[in-house]
Design a protein around this motif. Structure first.
Motif, PDB file in Angstrom:
ATOM      1  N   PRO A  38      10.883  -6.683   0.882  1.00  0.00           N
ATOM      2  CA  PRO A  38       9.764  -6.023   0.754  1.00  0.00           C
ATOM      3  C   PRO A  38       9.328  -5.279  -0.397  1.00  0.00           C
ATOM      4  O   PRO A  38       8.195  -5.352  -0.582  1.00  0.00           O
ATOM      5  CB  PRO A  38       9.952  -4.835   1.965  1.00  0.00           C
ATOM      6  CG  PRO A  38      10.984  -5.468   2.868  1.00  0.00           C
ATOM      7  CD  PRO A  38      11.854  -6.304   1.738  1.00  0.00           C
ATOM      8  N   GLU A  39      10.375  -4.965  -1.160  1.00  0.00           N
ATOM      9  CA  GLU A  39      10.111  -4.510  -2.536  1.00  0.00           C
ATOM     10  C   GLU A  39       9.341  -5.273  -3.460  1.00  0.00           C
ATOM     11  O   GLU A  39       8.485  -5.309  -4.292  1.00  0.00           O
ATOM     12  CB  GLU A  39      11.118  -3.703  -3.507  1.00  0.00           C
ATOM     13  CG  GLU A  39      11.497  -2.428  -2.580  1.00  0.00           C
ATOM     14  CD  GLU A  39      12.699  -1.772  -3.212  1.00  0.00           C
ATOM     15  OE1 GLU A  39      12.654  -1.524  -4.544  1.00  0.00           O
ATOM     16  OE2 GLU A  39      13.771  -1.334  -2.433  1.00  0.00           O
ATOM     17  N   GLU A  42       5.756  -6.224  -2.640  1.00  0.00           N
ATOM     18  CA  GLU A  42       5.103  -5.126  -3.012  1.00  0.00           C
ATOM     19  C   GLU A  42       4.681  -5.291  -4.457  1.00  0.00           C
ATOM     20  O   GLU A  42       3.435  -5.037  -4.953  1.00  0.00           O
ATOM     21  CB  GLU A  42       5.675  -3.800  -2.454  1.00  0.00           C
ATOM     22  CG  GLU A  42       5.091  -2.533  -3.071  1.00  0.00           C
ATOM     23  CD  GLU A  42       3.383  -2.420  -2.753  1.00  0.00           C
ATOM     24  OE1 GLU A  42       2.843  -1.639  -2.935  1.00  0.00           O
ATOM     25  OE2 GLU A  42       3.374  -2.825  -1.576  1.00  0.00           O
ATOM     26  N   VAL A  70       5.728 -13.049   4.897  1.00  0.00           N
ATOM     27  CA  VAL A  70       5.119 -12.814   6.305  1.00  0.00           C
ATOM     28  C   VAL A  70       5.642 -13.240   7.232  1.00  0.00           C
ATOM     29  O   VAL A  70       5.757 -12.720   8.351  1.00  0.00           O
ATOM     30  CB  VAL A  70       3.567 -12.596   5.900  1.00  0.00           C
ATOM     31  CG1 VAL A  70       2.953 -12.257   7.242  1.00  0.00           C
ATOM     32  CG2 VAL A  70       3.122 -11.485   4.682  1.00  0.00           C
ATOM     33  N   GLN A  82       2.961  -7.701  15.330  1.00  0.00           N
ATOM     34  CA  GLN A  82       1.845  -6.658  15.130  1.00  0.00           C
ATOM     35  C   GLN A  82       2.029  -5.792  13.823  1.00  0.00           C
ATOM     36  O   GLN A  82       1.197  -5.565  13.272  1.00  0.00           O
ATOM     37  CB  GLN A  82       1.451  -5.770  16.174  1.00  0.00           C
ATOM     38  CG  GLN A  82       0.249  -4.950  16.430  1.00  0.00           C
ATOM     39  CD  GLN A  82      -0.834  -5.801  16.277  1.00  0.00           C
ATOM     40  OE1 GLN A  82      -1.114  -6.510  17.205  1.00  0.00           O
ATOM     41  NE2 GLN A  82      -1.918  -5.646  15.420  1.00  0.00           N
ATOM     42  N   LEU A  83       3.242  -5.221  13.520  1.00  0.00           N
ATOM     43  CA  LEU A  83       3.607  -4.413  12.590  1.00  0.00           C
ATOM     44  C   LEU A  83       3.526  -5.103  11.374  1.00  0.00           C
ATOM     45  O   LEU A  83       2.897  -4.747  10.180  1.00  0.00           O
ATOM     46  CB  LEU A  83       5.092  -3.916  12.790  1.00  0.00           C
ATOM     47  CG  LEU A  83       5.621  -2.798  11.715  1.00  0.00           C
ATOM     48  CD1 LEU A  83       4.702  -1.567  11.698  1.00  0.00           C
ATOM     49  CD2 LEU A  83       6.909  -2.475  11.966  1.00  0.00           C
ATOM     50  N   MET A  84       3.934  -6.441  11.196  1.00  0.00           N
ATOM     51  CA  MET A  84       3.757  -7.024   9.907  1.00  0.00           C
ATOM     52  C   MET A  84       2.406  -7.504   9.533  1.00  0.00           C
ATOM     53  O   MET A  84       1.773  -7.377   8.569  1.00  0.00           O
ATOM     54  CB  MET A  84       4.757  -8.375   9.973  1.00  0.00           C
ATOM     55  CG  MET A  84       4.563  -9.194   8.729  1.00  0.00           C
ATOM     56  SD  MET A  84       5.330  -8.576   7.354  1.00  0.00           S
ATOM     57  CE  MET A  84       6.966  -8.917   7.441  1.00  0.00           C
ATOM     58  N   ASP A  86      -0.332  -5.843  10.870  1.00  0.00           N
ATOM     59  CA  ASP A  86      -0.850  -4.729  10.156  1.00  0.00           C
ATOM     60  C   ASP A  86      -0.667  -4.134   8.975  1.00  0.00           C
ATOM     61  O   ASP A  86      -1.487  -3.817   8.082  1.00  0.00           O
ATOM     62  CB  ASP A  86      -0.693  -3.342  11.294  1.00  0.00           C
ATOM     63  CG  ASP A  86      -1.300  -3.646  12.811  1.00  0.00           C
ATOM     64  OD1 ASP A  86      -2.094  -4.365  12.921  1.00  0.00           O
ATOM     65  OD2 ASP A  86      -0.664  -2.698  13.334  1.00  0.00           O
ATOM     66  N   GLU A  87       0.356  -4.548   8.525  1.00  0.00           N
ATOM     67  CA  GLU A  87       0.940  -4.240   7.031  1.00  0.00           C
ATOM     68  C   GLU A  87       0.066  -4.990   6.108  1.00  0.00           C
ATOM     69  O   GLU A  87      -0.158  -4.631   5.027  1.00  0.00           O
ATOM     70  CB  GLU A  87       2.443  -4.120   6.941  1.00  0.00           C
ATOM     71  CG  GLU A  87       3.051  -3.923   5.531  1.00  0.00           C
ATOM     72  CD  GLU A  87       2.825  -2.863   5.019  1.00  0.00           C
ATOM     73  OE1 GLU A  87       2.641  -2.389   3.985  1.00  0.00           O
ATOM     74  OE2 GLU A  87       2.747  -1.665   5.990  1.00  0.00           O
ATOM     75  N   LEU A  88       0.114  -6.253   6.629  1.00  0.00           N
ATOM     76  CA  LEU A  88      -0.651  -7.261   5.423  1.00  0.00           C
ATOM     77  C   LEU A  88      -2.141  -6.851   5.418  1.00  0.00           C
ATOM     78  O   LEU A  88      -2.652  -6.953   4.325  1.00  0.00           O
ATOM     79  CB  LEU A  88      -0.443  -8.532   6.219  1.00  0.00           C
ATOM     80  CG  LEU A  88      -1.351  -9.828   5.302  1.00  0.00           C
ATOM     81  CD1 LEU A  88      -0.868  -9.955   4.037  1.00  0.00           C
ATOM     82  CD2 LEU A  88      -1.167 -11.230   6.007  1.00  0.00           C
ATOM     83  N   SER A  90      -3.426  -3.707   5.677  1.00  0.00           N
ATOM     84  CA  SER A  90      -3.697  -2.567   4.971  1.00  0.00           C
ATOM     85  C   SER A  90      -3.198  -2.768   3.447  1.00  0.00           C
ATOM     86  O   SER A  90      -3.788  -2.210   2.659  1.00  0.00           O
ATOM     87  CB  SER A  90      -2.551  -1.539   5.544  1.00  0.00           C
ATOM     88  OG  SER A  90      -1.242  -2.006   5.293  1.00  0.00           O
ATOM     89  N   ARG A  91      -2.584  -3.784   3.385  1.00  0.00           N
ATOM     90  CA  ARG A  91      -2.197  -4.233   1.871  1.00  0.00           C
ATOM     91  C   ARG A  91      -3.436  -4.535   1.249  1.00  0.00           C
ATOM     92  O   ARG A  91      -3.327  -4.503   0.071  1.00  0.00           O
ATOM     93  CB  ARG A  91      -0.780  -4.705   1.834  1.00  0.00           C
ATOM     94  CG  ARG A  91      -0.377  -4.823   0.139  1.00  0.00           C
ATOM     95  CD  ARG A  91       0.096  -3.477  -0.052  1.00  0.00           C
ATOM     96  NE  ARG A  91       0.620  -3.399  -1.382  1.00  0.00           N
ATOM     97  CZ  ARG A  91      -0.071  -2.940  -2.543  1.00  0.00           C
ATOM     98  NH1 ARG A  91      -1.617  -3.269  -2.080  1.00  0.00           N
ATOM     99  NH2 ARG A  91      -0.080  -3.051  -3.565  1.00  0.00           N
TER     100      ARG A  91
END
Length: 320
Positions: A38-39, A42, A70, A82-84, A86-88, A90-91
């Motif tokens: 993840p780092e 990012e 992803v 869903q979590l992944m 939503d994270e995509l 938002s990013r």
């Protein structure tokens, strides 16, 4: 995370530029252990936002690396939860919009690469493309205000998203997608659109109404049938419009499609399951009537759609 990877991405963000050699090094450093964490993901987003003029090498690397992250980070591989999802969103979301063409391409590639994605992720991608067309501004317009029509890039992206494997109806348009195609058609009817738009509208709405593909990917044979219809001399969009624009449409047309569908049908060989799907149900016909009657005008693309339906079903749609 590799310190070298972090240093390179941080330097790219600081300089606003990255060389082909540095990208090659990032490729090696990013997958040194066989996966991206993840780092590292990012850091790629931060670098992408800072680059002034990202070239094709960077865009290819960014999309390849992050789509892999992803789609295949969370078990089971190939399924974006869903979590992944939503994270995509938002990013990459900036004030409700995707900021760059690279990020838009990433969004589309994830939908194509994944076996399944949350409905909200695909809906977000389609909403971005619809907003770009309707507003005339966004990454597909290269930052230039151009509110007229649907361009070639947008047609290709829409097609890829609608028929992506990861959607709720792989290889066929859903009802929401068919309704979006009607909205785009109405909004751009008298604009100069890319040549691909006519075909996309007819095939997209037709695939929803006639159930092409169903729950399974469209076979090569059925894909060939669709393509053959659009290209067949004497029965494609061009010749059909020449016939229809010269025909009288009387008052009875508003009650049904008999005057438009009284043509010699072309019925391809279908197996029993697909043949049953290739019929308009009463609810589908009511949906179609509502959308065609909405502007009290039978426009050229609607005529082409009706021709397509008539040839594929070999019969008139049900009457309400």
């Amino acid at each position: 995370m590799s310190m070298h990877f972090r240093d390179l991405t941080a330097q790219a963000a600081a300089d606003g530029a990255i060389s082909a050699e540095e990208i090659l090094t990032l490729r090696g450093a990013g997958w040194a252990d066989g996966q991206m964490d993840p780092e590292e993901a990012e850091s790629l987003f931060l670098a992408n936002e800072a680059l002034r003029n990202p070239g094709p090498d960077w865009c290819d690397f960014f999309v390849e690396a992050l789509s892999e992250f992803v789609v295949n980070t969370v078990e089971p591989h190939g399924y974006v939860d869903q979590l992944m999802g939503d994270e995509l969103v938002s990013r990459i979301d900036r004030d409700g919009r995707v900021g760059t063409m690279t990020e838009l391409e990433l969004l589309v590639r994830v939908l194509e690469k994944a076996l399944s994605v949350p409905d909200s992720l695909k809906a977000y991608a389609l909403r971005q493309l619809e907003d770009i067309v309707l507003s005339g501004e966004g990454p597909t317009r290269a930052g230039v205000l151009d509110p007229k029509g649907i361009n070639e890039v947008e047609c290709r992206l829409l097609r890829r998203v609608i028929f992506a494997a990861g959607g709720d109806r792989p290889a066929a348009a859903s009802r929401a997608e068919a309704e979006m195609l009607f909205r785009l058609k109405d909004a751009t009817l008298y604009d100069v659109n890319a040549p691909e738009w006519d075909r996309l509208f007819v095939q997209g709405v037709g695939s929803y109404l006639l159930g092409f593909g169903g729950k399974e990917p469209l076979s090569r044979e059925r894909a060939a049938d669709l393509e053959a219809f659009m290209n067949r001399p004497g029965a494609g969009i061009g010749s059909f419009l020449r016939r229809m624009l010269g025909a009288d449409v009387d008052a009875e047309t508003s009650k049904g499609f008999s005057s438009l569908l009284s043509i010699t049908p072309h019925t391809p060989d279908l197996d029993d399951e697909v043949e049953e799907a290739a019929r308009l149900t009463e609810s589908e016909e009511l949906w179609l009537l509502d959308h065609i009657d909405a502007d009290e005008e039978l426009d050229p693309l609607e005529k082409a759609l009706l021709q397509f339906i008539a040839e594929e079903t070999g019969e008139e749609p049900l009457r309400s």
